[in-house]
Write a protein that holds these residues in place. Structure first.
Motif, mmCIF file in Angstrom:
data_model
loop_
_atom_site.group_PDB
_atom_site.id
_atom_site.type_symbol
_atom_site.label_atom_id
_atom_site.label_comp_id
_atom_site.label_asym_id
_atom_site.label_seq_id
_atom_site.Cartn_x
_atom_site.Cartn_y
_atom_site.Cartn_z
ATOM 1 N N ALA A 43 0.837 -1.209 0.000
ATOM 2 C CA ALA A 43 0.000 0.000 0.000
ATOM 3 C C ALA A 43 0.868 1.254 0.000
ATOM 4 O O ALA A 43 0.577 2.211 -0.728
ATOM 5 C CB ALA A 43 -0.945 -0.013 1.198
ATOM 6 N N GLU A 44 1.930 1.252 0.785
ATOM 7 C CA GLU A 44 2.833 2.405 0.814
ATOM 8 C C GLU A 44 3.466 2.619 -0.558
ATOM 9 O O GLU A 44 3.555 3.755 -1.037
ATOM 10 C CB GLU A 44 3.922 2.201 1.867
ATOM 11 N N ASP A 45 3.897 1.555 -1.193
ATOM 12 C CA ASP A 45 4.483 1.664 -2.533
ATOM 13 C C ASP A 45 3.461 2.199 -3.535
ATOM 14 O O ASP A 45 3.786 3.040 -4.384
ATOM 15 C CB ASP A 45 5.005 0.311 -3.011
ATOM 16 N N LEU A 46 2.235 1.700 -3.447
ATOM 17 C CA LEU A 46 1.216 2.111 -4.404
ATOM 18 C C LEU A 46 0.818 3.572 -4.217
ATOM 19 O O LEU A 46 0.483 4.252 -5.194
ATOM 20 C CB LEU A 46 -0.002 1.194 -4.318
ATOM 21 N N VAL A 47 0.868 4.062 -2.981
ATOM 22 C CA VAL A 47 0.581 5.482 -2.745
ATOM 23 C C VAL A 47 1.578 6.341 -3.516
ATOM 24 O O VAL A 47 1.197 7.328 -4.162
ATOM 25 C CB VAL A 47 0.612 5.817 -1.238
ATOM 26 N N SER A 48 2.841 5.963 -3.472
ATOM 27 C CA SER A 48 3.832 6.750 -4.211
ATOM 28 C C SER A 48 3.573 6.682 -5.713
ATOM 29 O O SER A 48 3.728 7.681 -6.416
ATOM 30 C CB SER A 48 5.254 6.300 -3.871
ATOM 31 N N VAL A 49 3.132 5.542 -6.213
ATOM 32 C CA VAL A 49 2.815 5.420 -7.643
ATOM 33 C C VAL A 49 1.614 6.305 -7.988
ATOM 34 O O VAL A 49 1.605 6.985 -9.022
ATOM 35 C CB VAL A 49 2.538 3.943 -8.029
ATOM 36 N N VAL A 50 0.611 6.313 -7.119
ATOM 37 C CA VAL A 50 -0.582 7.136 -7.356
ATOM 38 C C VAL A 50 -0.200 8.609 -7.469
ATOM 39 O O VAL A 50 -0.605 9.302 -8.404
ATOM 40 C CB VAL A 50 -1.628 6.940 -6.226
ATOM 41 N N PHE A 51 0.609 9.087 -6.533
ATOM 42 C CA PHE A 51 0.972 10.501 -6.557
ATOM 43 C C PHE A 51 1.960 10.820 -7.685
ATOM 44 O O PHE A 51 1.916 11.913 -8.248
ATOM 45 C CB PHE A 51 1.477 10.954 -5.189
ATOM 46 N N MET A 52 2.801 9.885 -8.029
ATOM 47 C CA MET A 52 3.699 10.097 -9.162
ATOM 48 C C MET A 52 2.882 10.215 -10.453
ATOM 49 O O MET A 52 3.129 11.101 -11.285
ATOM 50 C CB MET A 52 4.696 8.935 -9.257
ATOM 51 N N GLU A 53 1.901 9.345 -10.602
ATOM 52 C CA GLU A 53 1.034 9.388 -11.783
ATOM 53 C C GLU A 53 0.194 10.674 -11.790
ATOM 54 O O GLU A 53 -0.022 11.273 -12.838
ATOM 55 C CB GLU A 53 0.128 8.153 -11.817
ATOM 56 N N THR A 54 -0.252 11.102 -10.631
ATOM 57 C CA THR A 54 -1.027 12.342 -10.521
ATOM 58 C C THR A 54 -0.175 13.535 -10.950
ATOM 59 O O THR A 54 -0.631 14.407 -11.688
ATOM 60 C CB THR A 54 -1.546 12.521 -9.087
ATOM 61 N N THR A 73 -9.545 7.536 -8.470
ATOM 62 C CA THR A 73 -9.555 7.006 -9.830
ATOM 63 C C THR A 73 -8.182 6.449 -10.186
ATOM 64 O O THR A 73 -8.058 5.336 -10.711
ATOM 65 C CB THR A 73 -9.944 8.112 -10.840
ATOM 66 N N VAL A 74 -7.148 7.222 -9.879
ATOM 67 C CA VAL A 74 -5.781 6.777 -10.162
ATOM 68 C C VAL A 74 -5.448 5.555 -9.308
ATOM 69 O O VAL A 74 -4.883 4.578 -9.801
ATOM 70 C CB VAL A 74 -4.759 7.919 -9.907
ATOM 71 N N ALA A 75 -5.816 5.598 -8.025
ATOM 72 C CA ALA A 75 -5.529 4.475 -7.125
ATOM 73 C C ALA A 75 -6.234 3.208 -7.587
ATOM 74 O O ALA A 75 -5.677 2.106 -7.473
ATOM 75 C CB ALA A 75 -5.951 4.824 -5.693
ATOM 76 N N LEU A 76 -7.433 3.337 -8.107
ATOM 77 C CA LEU A 76 -8.155 2.173 -8.625
ATOM 78 C C LEU A 76 -7.356 1.529 -9.756
ATOM 79 O O LEU A 76 -7.142 0.323 -9.771
ATOM 80 C CB LEU A 76 -9.540 2.584 -9.107
ATOM 81 N N GLY A 77 -6.888 2.331 -10.692
ATOM 82 C CA GLY A 77 -6.078 1.795 -11.791
ATOM 83 C C GLY A 77 -4.778 1.188 -11.318
ATOM 84 O O GLY A 77 -4.375 0.110 -11.781
ATOM 85 N N VAL A 78 -4.133 1.851 -10.382
ATOM 86 C CA VAL A 78 -2.848 1.365 -9.863
ATOM 87 C C VAL A 78 -3.040 0.034 -9.132
ATOM 88 O O VAL A 78 -2.257 -0.905 -9.318
ATOM 89 C CB VAL A 78 -2.208 2.434 -8.943
ATOM 90 N N THR A 79 -4.082 -0.059 -8.306
ATOM 91 C CA THR A 79 -4.304 -1.317 -7.575
ATOM 92 C C THR A 79 -4.741 -2.435 -8.518
ATOM 93 O O THR A 79 -4.375 -3.594 -8.308
ATOM 94 C CB THR A 79 -5.328 -1.157 -6.433
#
Length: 181
Positions: A43-54, A73-79
């Motif tokens: 989850a911590e890793d995915l948060v960074s991906v979400v904000f990087m994509e944002t 929306t971004v988190a849904l795609g990332v997960t």
């Protein structure tokens, strides 16, 4: 300062404004990713991906009122991408002969282990739902989004959100009743 005002600064390239938005919404995004994955570290890793994509999409995204629906929306795609990768990894791992593990077990923080165990149990029940029903239920119950916001995040009509939510709630209620017996 509102999300909309901060986002205007972010679109102009102001990283400080993006940092304020991160501080404001990172915990909600983390909680969403944790519920979807059941693992703190992931989850911590995915948060960074979400904000990087944002950040990467900042010039093409318009925010009205709150940035949180877009982040979901971004988190849904990332997960979803993470789950697909995990499925492929498990399939590949299943083709490798098992190795014998040593009996060396490291102590882990009890709070995290208990939280992950509970999260996995809940996720196990939720995984039985169709993907669309599960996403609507998670966003409604855990993310605090309105049905209109959920419809916006998923790109579906509000009526579809209502029917999926109703069906998911009935299914979960039935599963809980059966489990209690």
């Amino acid at each position: 300062m509102t999300d909309e005002e901060l986002w205007g600064q972010v679109r102009a390239g102001t990283s400080e404004a993006f940092g304020l938005l991160f501080e404001r919404h990172a915990q909600a995004v983390f909680a969403y990713c944790l519920r979807r994955t059941g693992t703190w570290a992931v989850a911590e890793d995915l948060v960074s991906v979400v904000f990087m994509e944002t950040w990467r999409k900042r010039t093409s995204v318009t925010v009205e009122e709150s940035l949180l629906p877009w982040l979901y929306t971004v988190a849904l795609g990332v997960t979803r991408n993470h789950q697909r990768s995990r499925t492929r990894y498990k399939a590949a791992l299943g083709k490798v002969p098992p190795q014998h593990a040593d009996d060396d077990h490291a102590e882990d923080v009890a709070r995290r282990v208990d939280a992950e165990t509970r999260a996995r149990a809940v996720i196990g029940e939720l995984e039985k739902l169709p993907a669309g029903d599960r996403e609507v239920l998670e966003m409604s119950a855990w993310s605090g989004l309105t049905q209109t916001q959920i419809a916006s995040v998923l790109g579906i009509p509000v009526g579809t959100v209502k029917s999926r939510l109703s069906r998911a709630q009935r299914t979960v209620r039935s599963a809980l009743v059966e489990e209690a017996r």
